[in-house]
Each structure stands twice: as C-alpha cells, then as structure tokens.
Design an enzyme around this catalytic site. Structure first.
Site, PDB file in Angstrom:
ATOM      1  CG  HIS A  36      -1.660  -1.240   1.463  1.00 46.51           C
ATOM      2  ND1 HIS A  36      -2.933  -1.499   0.989  1.00 46.51           N
ATOM      3  CD2 HIS A  36      -1.277  -2.362   2.131  1.00 46.51           C
ATOM      4  CE1 HIS A  36      -3.308  -2.715   1.370  1.00 46.51           C
ATOM      5  NE2 HIS A  36      -2.310  -3.267   2.051  1.00 46.51           N
ATOM      6  CD  GLU A  71       8.594  12.917 -15.143  1.00 48.63           C
ATOM      7  OE1 GLU A  71       9.733  13.414 -15.213  1.00 48.63           O
ATOM      8  OE2 GLU A  71       7.572  13.595 -15.078  1.00 48.63           O
ATOM      9  CE  LYS A 128      11.528  19.789 -10.179  1.00 43.45           C
ATOM     10  NZ  LYS A 128      10.325  20.286 -10.847  1.00 43.45           N
ATOM     11  CB  SER A 169      13.166  23.161 -14.190  1.00 45.81           C
ATOM     12  OG  SER A 169      12.382  24.333 -14.242  1.00 45.81           O
TER      13      SER A 169
END
Ligand code: ARG
Length: 481
Positions: free
Chosen positions: A175, A309, A302, A296
């Site tokens: 979980h 992704e 970043k 970024s």
C-alpha cells in the site's frame, strides 16, 4: 497535394490522377482519384518492410526456378535486380512512389525497370496477400529477436546492481506504506523475474508465428507446381501454414506480439514509477546522474527523471495499439481485407516505443546510485520490525500468532505514545504487557536482524540475494558470472 498525405510520409505523390494504374492497367482505363490514392497508399510506412519483402522474393524466386516455373536465367536476373533494389534503398537512392501504393509494387516496378520482363515473372504463384502476411511475420520475428536480446541486457543490468546492493536495506512497502525491511538487491531481482516471464512470452509468440504463409497466393493456393516447404525452410520457418485461407487472413501473431509488448510496457511502467518515487525529495533513495535527468527552464534546482516518466507513459500507446489492432480484426470476414493494412502503424509504433522504453530503463538501472543511509533510516522508521517482535513472541514465548500480534500492537501503541522506536522501550515496559518477554527480544528489533532472518526460499536475506544473483545469471543469461 504535396506532403498532405500523412499516411505516405516522404513518398512522391502522383499528379496525374487520370493515369491508369501500372499494376492493373488491363482492367482499368483510368487512374485513382487523388483521395483514393491517399487513403490506399501504405508506402509511407510499409517501406520499413523492404528487407523482409526482398528476402521473401529471393526465396520465392529460388523456389520457382527449382520447380521449373522460372528459367534459371530469369532467376539470376531477378536475384541480381533485387540485390540492386536493396542497395538503392539502403543508400537512400530509391524513389518511393505513392502511385505504386506499397512496398511490394515499388520493389517490383523498379525490378522490372532494371531487368525488363523477367521482373514481371517474379509474381508468378504469389499474391500481395501472402506477400504482406510473410513480410509482417518476418518483421515481427526480427523484432522479437532484437527485443529479447535487449530484455536480456536489462536483466543483466538489474542482476549486476542487485549484486552490488545485496545487503543494502530499504523499506519494503505494501500500500506504499512501510511494511517490513527488505534489501534493495532483492527488490531489483523481482524485476528480473518479471522480465524473465516477458522474454518467455516473446519466445512463445515466436514459436507460434514461425510458419510460412507463402504459397497461399491470393487466398486459395496456386495451380503452379510450387513447393511451399522449400520457401518455408529457406526463410527459417518451421513449416508452411496448413490452410491457405488462414495464411492470408491470420494476424494473431501481431496481436500476440503487441499483447506481450503491452505487458512488458506495464512492467517497465512500474519500475519507472518506482524510480520517480525514489528520486523524489521526500524519498531520496536514489539519484540519477545528469545523463538521465533534465533540468527545468525556470527552477534551477530541479533534476527531473524524464526518461522514467516517459517510459511510464509509453504503455499508453502500446496498449492503444493492442486495442486498435483487436478492433480492426474484430468481425473481419475471411480472408484478406484491406483493413489489415491498418495493422502496421500501430505495430511499428508499439515496437519502437517499447524498444526505446527498454533501452532507457536499462540505461537508468545502470546509472542510478542508491543512498543506503537514507534507505536504512526510512526502513527503520514506522515500526517496520513489529512483525519480527510478533514472530519472536511465537517462537520464544509460545504465543499463538494472533495473540502475539495483539501484544505487539499494544507495545507499538506504547512506543508511539512515547515517540520512540520499539527497541527504545524498557524491558519493564514490555513485561507489563507480556511478563514472559526477556532481554533476548532486543536481538530481533533491528532492521539488520529482520532482513538477515528472512532466509526462507525466495526471501530477502542478503545471503539469499547473493545466491539468487548467481541463480539468475545461470537461469536467464546462461552464465556463471
Ligand atoms: N499494403 C497491403 C497491406 O498492407 C498489402 C496487401 C495488399 N493486397 C491487396 N490485395 N490489396 O495489407
């Protein structure tokens, strides 16, 4: 109309819409409407099949000569011509034409230009229907072979990193809540098993598709004395297909391949998701180097895990291809239908997306660097060794597990109220809940003790992982180191 045709990228569109089609000019007085040519042409994407198409033609030609259907002289001219066509395509000198519809007609037309009327004899006892069935089969087979090697490489990367991190403790989740301590190597080896099943699914698909459709011709077979066994053998198939109607209408292997590809993509998406989570600031379990992150444009701090992704997202187009293909084939009457031309773009896109995803995943696995201190700290938090305490109560105190669970729950409650870990409770505090607890309990309340104890088959103990690494090398890579 130049470049309006998105399905025939890069092909030269015909201006003369009234010109009769060169391939069926006998029956046709006029050429196709512009829109007919555009919707019909597949050369923009099926040019990718040129190697398979030419390999099939070479085998077909040899068979026609052997069976006395073609003269040896014509056979030689055809083979020479086909070799030149292949060379022209590979050198980028070949002029693909939309008017010539597809890869089969483009190759045949150029062949005839090169060698004269003998070029027109190659299509004896063959149809584009068994030809395309063959080309796609060969393409899927080549793709499976390439993918399987790439997946083996992904396994090799995972196994190497598992060996390196065999004793590195991290939290195991259920979980996405801290459950029990595990080892990072053990976690990585879970993916090795998944990829092992993926490879075996690809091999299954390959074994079933490895029959040759050549000889079915348009649909009913051929009146010429052909030998489909010869072409099957020459092209590395196990046998010719038994039924000519099935041979030209079957696309099961495309569905099976994309089905297997979908599951591979699902697996990659799970690992990618974990990489994204592990890289995130609240986790900080791993870092990816500059090579596998992007910055970024506005936030200088970043480091984004874009490759993970994108791999996580590729599954969308691959499962999309699966749905597209099943929908195209659904309700399609036997035998060939032009609908089947719609199999190629989803197939190619799914295969390309998957190959990118596998390569990117392998790259990230080799690139990632674990942060063992951070992993261990998170693994030790949130009473992750509570089960070890309950198991100790079963073994040493003789409590039924259900009661041990209850006692442990009370001790976790007391520790939580005090804001300390279980091993920071005093013996007196523990004995107040269960008088039979003794000092020995402290021996099981560390994450190291927890993972070291899990030596059951397939368990997470570092000694198990070290052995599992060797096993995996033998089972999946056929080597000892
Ligand atoms: N381009 C076609 C396809 O991809 C090749 C077969 C065409 N056959 C035909 N009879 N029109 O399916």
């Amino acid at each position: 109309m130049a470049r309006k045709n998105t399905t025939a990228r890069g092909a030269t569109p015909s201006k003369a819409t009234t010109r009769s089609n060169t391939m069926w000019g006998g029956r046709y007085a006029r050429g196709p409407a512009e829109i007919m040519e555009r919707i019909n042409a597949s050369i923009g994407f099926d040019r990718r099949l040129y190697q398979q198409d030419i390999a099939g033609s070479l085998a077909h030609c040899d068979m026609l000569v052997k069976r006395g259907i073609l003269t040896a002289k014509d056979g030689r001219a055809i083979k020479r011509g086909l070799a030149q066509v292949r060379e022209e395509i590979e050198a980028g000198r070949f002029k693909f034409s939309t008017r010539l519809e597809d890869i089969h007609f483009n190759v045949e037309a150029r062949l005839t230009e090169l060698i004269g009327p003998a070029g027109g004899r190659l299509h004896t006892a063959r149809s584009r229907n068994d030809q395309i069935a063959l080309d796609v089969r060969l393409w899927v087979r080549d793709t499976i072979d390439r993918l399987e090697a790439m997946l083996a490489d992904l396994q090799a990367a995972l196994i190497d990193r598992a060996e390196e991190y065999a004793a590195t403790i991290m939290p195991g989740f259920t979980h996405l809540q801290t459950a029990q301590p595990i080892t990072f190597g053990h976690h990585l080896l879970a993916y090795v098993e998944m990829v092992g099943r993926d490879r075996s699914r690809l091999r299954d698909c390959r074994a079933r598709l490895n029959e040759s459709p050549l000889g079915a011709a348009a649909l009913a077979g051929s009146p010429h004395p052909i030998d489909p066994r010869q072409t099957a053998r020459a092209l590395g198939f196990d046998r010719p297909m038994a039924n000519s109607l099935d041979a030209v209408s079957d696309r099961d292997y495309v569905v099976e391949f994309i089905g297997a590809a979908s599951l591979i993509a699902v697996h990659l998406s799970r690992l990618s998701e974990e990489i994204v989570i592990w890289c995130s600031a609240p986790f900080r379990f791993i870092t990816l180097s500059d090579a596998f992150t992007t910055g970024s444009s506005i936030m200088p701090q970043k480091r984004n895990p874009d490759a993970a992704e994108l791999t996580r997202a590729k599954v969308g187009r691959i499962v999309g291809a699966f749905v597209a293909l099943c929908t195209v084939l659904k309700g399609l009457p036997l035998t060939y239908g032009k609908d089947m031309q719609e199999d190629k773009e989803p197939l190619f896109d799914a295969a390309d997306s998957l190959e990118l995803g596998v390569a990117a995943t392998t790259g990230m696995v080799r690139d990632l660097k674990a942060n063992p201190e951070r992993m261990r700290a998170v693994a030790a938090a949130d009473y992750s060794v509570a089960t070890d305490l309950a198991d100790w109560l079963v073994r040493k105190v003789g409590l039924p597990f259900r009661q041990a669970h209850h006692v442990t729950g009370r001790l976790v409650g007391i520790a939580a109220a005090k804001g300390v870990d279980l091993d920071k409770l005093t013996l007196a505090e523990m004995q107040a809940v269960e008088p039979k607890i003794d000092r020995g309990v402290f021996g099981v309340l560390t994450v190291e003790a927890s993972v070291n104890a899990r030596k059951s088959l397939g368990g997470t103990a570092p000694v198990n992982v070290a052995r599992a690494v060797q096993d995996a090398r033998r089972r999946f890579l056929g080597r000892n180191r």
